[in-house]
Motif scaffolding. Structure first.
Motif, mmCIF file in Angstrom:
data_model
loop_
_atom_site.group_PDB
_atom_site.id
_atom_site.type_symbol
_atom_site.label_atom_id
_atom_site.label_comp_id
_atom_site.label_asym_id
_atom_site.label_seq_id
_atom_site.Cartn_x
_atom_site.Cartn_y
_atom_site.Cartn_z
ATOM 1 N N ALA A 34 -6.943 -10.519 0.699
ATOM 2 C CA ALA A 34 -7.828 -10.627 1.867
ATOM 3 C C ALA A 34 -8.200 -9.240 2.387
ATOM 4 N N VAL A 35 -7.224 -8.360 2.437
ATOM 5 C CA VAL A 35 -7.489 -7.000 2.921
ATOM 6 C C VAL A 35 -8.387 -6.265 1.934
ATOM 7 N N LEU A 36 -8.054 -6.360 0.670
ATOM 8 C CA LEU A 36 -8.790 -5.620 -0.354
ATOM 9 C C LEU A 36 -10.232 -6.084 -0.481
ATOM 10 N N PHE A 37 -10.457 -7.387 -0.468
ATOM 11 C CA PHE A 37 -11.793 -7.903 -0.745
ATOM 12 C C PHE A 37 -12.612 -8.226 0.499
ATOM 13 N N LYS A 38 -11.985 -8.343 1.650
ATOM 14 C CA LYS A 38 -12.742 -8.716 2.848
ATOM 15 C C LYS A 38 -12.554 -7.700 3.964
ATOM 16 N N LYS A 39 -11.359 -7.640 4.486
ATOM 17 C CA LYS A 39 -11.089 -6.877 5.699
ATOM 18 C C LYS A 39 -11.326 -5.376 5.539
ATOM 19 N N LEU A 40 -10.952 -4.821 4.414
ATOM 20 C CA LEU A 40 -11.059 -3.379 4.207
ATOM 21 C C LEU A 40 -12.513 -2.925 4.243
ATOM 22 N N TYR A 41 -13.411 -3.767 3.750
ATOM 23 C CA TYR A 41 -14.820 -3.392 3.713
ATOM 24 C C TYR A 41 -15.558 -3.728 5.010
ATOM 25 N N LYS A 42 -15.198 -4.853 5.614
ATOM 26 C CA LYS A 42 -15.912 -5.294 6.815
ATOM 27 C C LYS A 42 -15.395 -4.639 8.087
ATOM 28 N N LYS A 43 -14.089 -4.668 8.285
ATOM 29 C CA LYS A 43 -13.520 -4.177 9.537
ATOM 30 C C LYS A 43 -12.147 -3.554 9.255
ATOM 31 N N PRO A 44 -12.118 -2.352 8.700
ATOM 32 C CA PRO A 44 -10.820 -1.739 8.387
ATOM 33 C C PRO A 44 -10.058 -1.392 9.677
ATOM 34 N N ASN A 45 -8.746 -1.595 9.626
ATOM 35 C CA ASN A 45 -7.907 -1.203 10.745
ATOM 36 C C ASN A 45 -6.759 -0.326 10.227
ATOM 37 N N TRP A 46 -5.976 0.171 11.150
ATOM 38 C CA TRP A 46 -4.875 1.082 10.818
ATOM 39 C C TRP A 46 -3.947 0.483 9.764
ATOM 40 N N THR A 47 -3.567 -0.787 9.929
ATOM 41 C CA THR A 47 -2.641 -1.445 9.007
ATOM 42 C C THR A 47 -3.222 -1.534 7.603
ATOM 43 N N ILE A 58 -5.613 0.233 6.231
ATOM 44 C CA ILE A 58 -5.819 1.564 5.643
ATOM 45 C C ILE A 58 -4.495 2.134 5.140
ATOM 46 N N ILE A 59 -3.441 2.054 5.957
ATOM 47 C CA ILE A 59 -2.126 2.551 5.525
ATOM 48 C C ILE A 59 -1.652 1.783 4.299
ATOM 49 N N THR A 60 -1.813 0.460 4.320
ATOM 50 C CA THR A 60 -1.343 -0.363 3.198
ATOM 51 C C THR A 60 -2.068 -0.020 1.905
ATOM 52 N N MET A 61 -3.375 0.169 1.976
ATOM 53 C CA MET A 61 -4.122 0.504 0.762
ATOM 54 C C MET A 61 -3.708 1.882 0.228
ATOM 55 N N ASP A 68 6.046 15.194 -7.131
ATOM 56 C CA ASP A 68 6.834 15.589 -5.957
ATOM 57 C C ASP A 68 5.996 15.560 -4.688
ATOM 58 N N LYS A 69 4.798 16.117 -4.748
ATOM 59 C CA LYS A 69 3.928 16.190 -3.559
ATOM 60 C C LYS A 69 3.444 14.807 -3.134
ATOM 61 N N ILE A 70 3.022 13.996 -4.093
ATOM 62 C CA ILE A 70 2.574 12.636 -3.776
ATOM 63 C C ILE A 70 3.745 11.842 -3.203
ATOM 64 N N GLY A 71 4.925 12.059 -3.757
ATOM 65 C CA GLY A 71 6.115 11.359 -3.282
ATOM 66 C C GLY A 71 6.417 11.633 -1.822
ATOM 67 N N ILE A 72 6.205 12.857 -1.375
ATOM 68 C CA ILE A 72 6.438 13.207 0.030
ATOM 69 C C ILE A 72 5.465 12.445 0.932
ATOM 70 N N VAL A 73 4.202 12.425 0.546
ATOM 71 C CA VAL A 73 3.199 11.684 1.331
ATOM 72 C C VAL A 73 3.523 10.186 1.300
ATOM 73 N N LEU A 74 3.972 9.694 0.152
ATOM 74 C CA LEU A 74 4.335 8.290 0.012
ATOM 75 C C LEU A 74 5.467 7.918 0.968
ATOM 76 N N ILE A 75 6.467 8.759 1.092
ATOM 77 C CA ILE A 75 7.586 8.504 2.004
ATOM 78 C C ILE A 75 7.078 8.415 3.444
ATOM 79 N N ILE A 76 6.194 9.322 3.827
ATOM 80 C CA ILE A 76 5.640 9.311 5.185
ATOM 81 C C ILE A 76 4.877 8.008 5.434
#
Length: 135
Positions: free
Chosen positions: A44-57, A59-62, A97-105
């Motif tokens: 639902a987020v990937l195909f509908k919500k992300l394109y129509k009305k993205p929110n903080w949740t 965006i972080i999840t994607m 290593d760098k991607i992993g740090i961002v992933l943890i955050i």
């Protein structure tokens, strides 16, 4: 990277590497289960919500999903490279290593964002377990 002779929190480099690989495998299994359980929401987020009305949740999840795949790939690819490709292997590990740090955050933000749901769900599960009659 950690020197071969260094010891941190009682573990040498090889023990930390084993711990990292073990937790990575466990994390991939847990993440696969988590994604499977929430596949409807993800679609639902990937195909509908992300394109129509993205929110903080959403965006972080994607970004969490994208960076998880990138971290997994940059963690696996160096194992597949031949010994003569040491420079390429090292470069990919640095990216990992760098991607992993961002992933943890992002993972911490994801947990914080869903903390009420997590607490409610675990309270509900514990409530059901404690009210179940014993045989």
């Amino acid at each position: 990277h950690m020197a071969d002779t260094a010891v941190v929190l009682g573990l040498n480099r090889y023990a930390w590497l084993l711990l990292h690989k073990t937790t990575a495998v466990i994390s991939i299994i847990g993440l696969s289960i988590h994604i499977f359980l929430h596949m409807g929401w993800l679609k639902a987020v990937l195909f509908k919500k992300l394109y129509k009305k993205p929110n903080w949740t959403s965006i972080i999840t994607m970004w969490l999903l994208i960076l998880t795949v990138a971290t997994a790939l940059t963690g696996i690819i160096p194992w597949l490279l031949v010994p003569g490709m040491a420079h390429a292997r090292h470069s990919i590990i640095e990216i990992h290593d760098k991607i992993g740090i961002v992933l943890i955050i992002l993972f911490v933000l994801h947990i914080i964002n869903h903390l009420k749901w997590i607490i409610h769900t675990f309270s509900d599960i514990i409530g059901r377990v404690s009210t179940t009659p014993s045989p």
